[in-house]
Design an enzyme around this catalytic site. Sequence first.
Site, PDB file in Angstrom:
ATOM      1  N   LYS A  10      38.508  13.414 -82.028  1.00  0.00           N
ATOM      2  CA  LYS A  10      37.111  13.771 -81.829  1.00  0.00           C
ATOM      3  C   LYS A  10      36.992  14.420 -80.466  1.00  0.00           C
ATOM      4  CE  LYS A  10      32.619  11.663 -81.631  1.00  0.00           C
ATOM      5  NZ  LYS A  10      31.939  10.657 -80.906  1.00  0.00           N
ATOM      6  N   ASN A 192      38.265  18.434 -74.091  1.00  0.00           N
ATOM      7  CA  ASN A 192      39.683  18.563 -73.696  1.00  0.00           C
ATOM      8  C   ASN A 192      40.216  17.329 -72.980  1.00  0.00           C
ATOM      9  OD1 ASN A 192      39.611  21.247 -74.663  1.00  0.00           O
ATOM     10  ND2 ASN A 192      38.671  21.889 -72.726  1.00  0.00           N
ATOM     11  N   ARG A 193      39.608  16.191 -73.280  1.00  0.00           N
ATOM     12  CA  ARG A 193      40.031  14.918 -72.675  1.00  0.00           C
ATOM     13  C   ARG A 193      39.871  14.901 -71.145  1.00  0.00           C
ATOM     14  NH1 ARG A 193      39.152  13.687 -77.146  1.00  0.00           N
ATOM     15  NH2 ARG A 193      40.592  12.886 -78.694  1.00  0.00           N
ATOM     16  N   LEU A 194      39.071  15.835 -70.629  1.00  0.00           N
ATOM     17  CA  LEU A 194      38.836  15.856 -69.170  1.00  0.00           C
ATOM     18  C   LEU A 194      37.525  15.122 -68.873  1.00  0.00           C
ATOM     19  CD1 LEU A 194      40.101  19.451 -68.314  1.00  0.00           C
ATOM     20  CD2 LEU A 194      41.272  17.256 -68.075  1.00  0.00           C
TER      21      LEU A 194
END
Length: 215
Positions: A10, A192-194
């Site tokens: 997700k 982007n998992r940032l």
Amino acid sequence: MNTDLGDYRKSYEKQELLEKYLSDNPLEVFQKWFHEVDTNFNIGETNAMTISTIGLDGFPKSRVVLLKKFTYEGFIFYTNYESEKGKAIANNPNVCLSFFWAEAERQVIIKGKAEKIAENLSDGYFESRPRGSQLGALVSNQSEIIKNRSVIEKSLKALEEEFEGKDIPRPDFWGGYIVKPVEIEFWQGRPNRLHDRIRYQLNKNFDWIQDRLSP
Ligand SMILES: Cc1cc2nc3c(=O)[nH]c(=O)nc-3n(C[C@H](O)[C@H](O)[C@H](O)COP(=O)(O)O)c2cc1C
């Protein structure tokens, strides 16, 4: 069994947590987040939180309880003082609370020390509970092994008869804890998992020190 969840994925895109949103006191940030999540997202129980304790067996254990109040001092929940978590806290008051509000892509992680609240405060909250919950607290030796369900159902029936028409007193073994925070981390999911991670820690002078952490 072999259940591969590798493609469960997700992207978190709903919100951000920037420094301009923050206050010097993390309890104020928590209050803002709690009310935003409660108002703007359809979450079943916004006040459901996981509390992890270090057990007498040396293992951490986590379970969900309901947050019933928070102030600048800390976070209050109610439970059985003789339950597994009650015994764990008596031995080691260091606990961790966490909230995951999936719909808002937010997580809060709180390290703190748990202590029993004043008896009159537990009395006041117990009196405000529905009668069924009051009796439930009396009936349950929380975390003890029972032979079968009828043990507690019989006990409930006996207590219903004993207290018919009378107020139900709060048992000594049931009451509130306040978790006084020493560290609070706010996590906002980002693309982007940032993700945004802001951590507050209480220093020796009891000032809150704020840092941004790498996701
Ligand atoms: C949504 C939810 C809310 C709960 N709220 C409480 C609560 O406020 N107090 C409580 O003692 N247990 C609550 N429980 C039950 C606990 O998760 C746990 O089973 C119980 O406290 C016994 O834990 P222990 O044996 O580790 O002490 C709740 C469970 C769920 C799923």
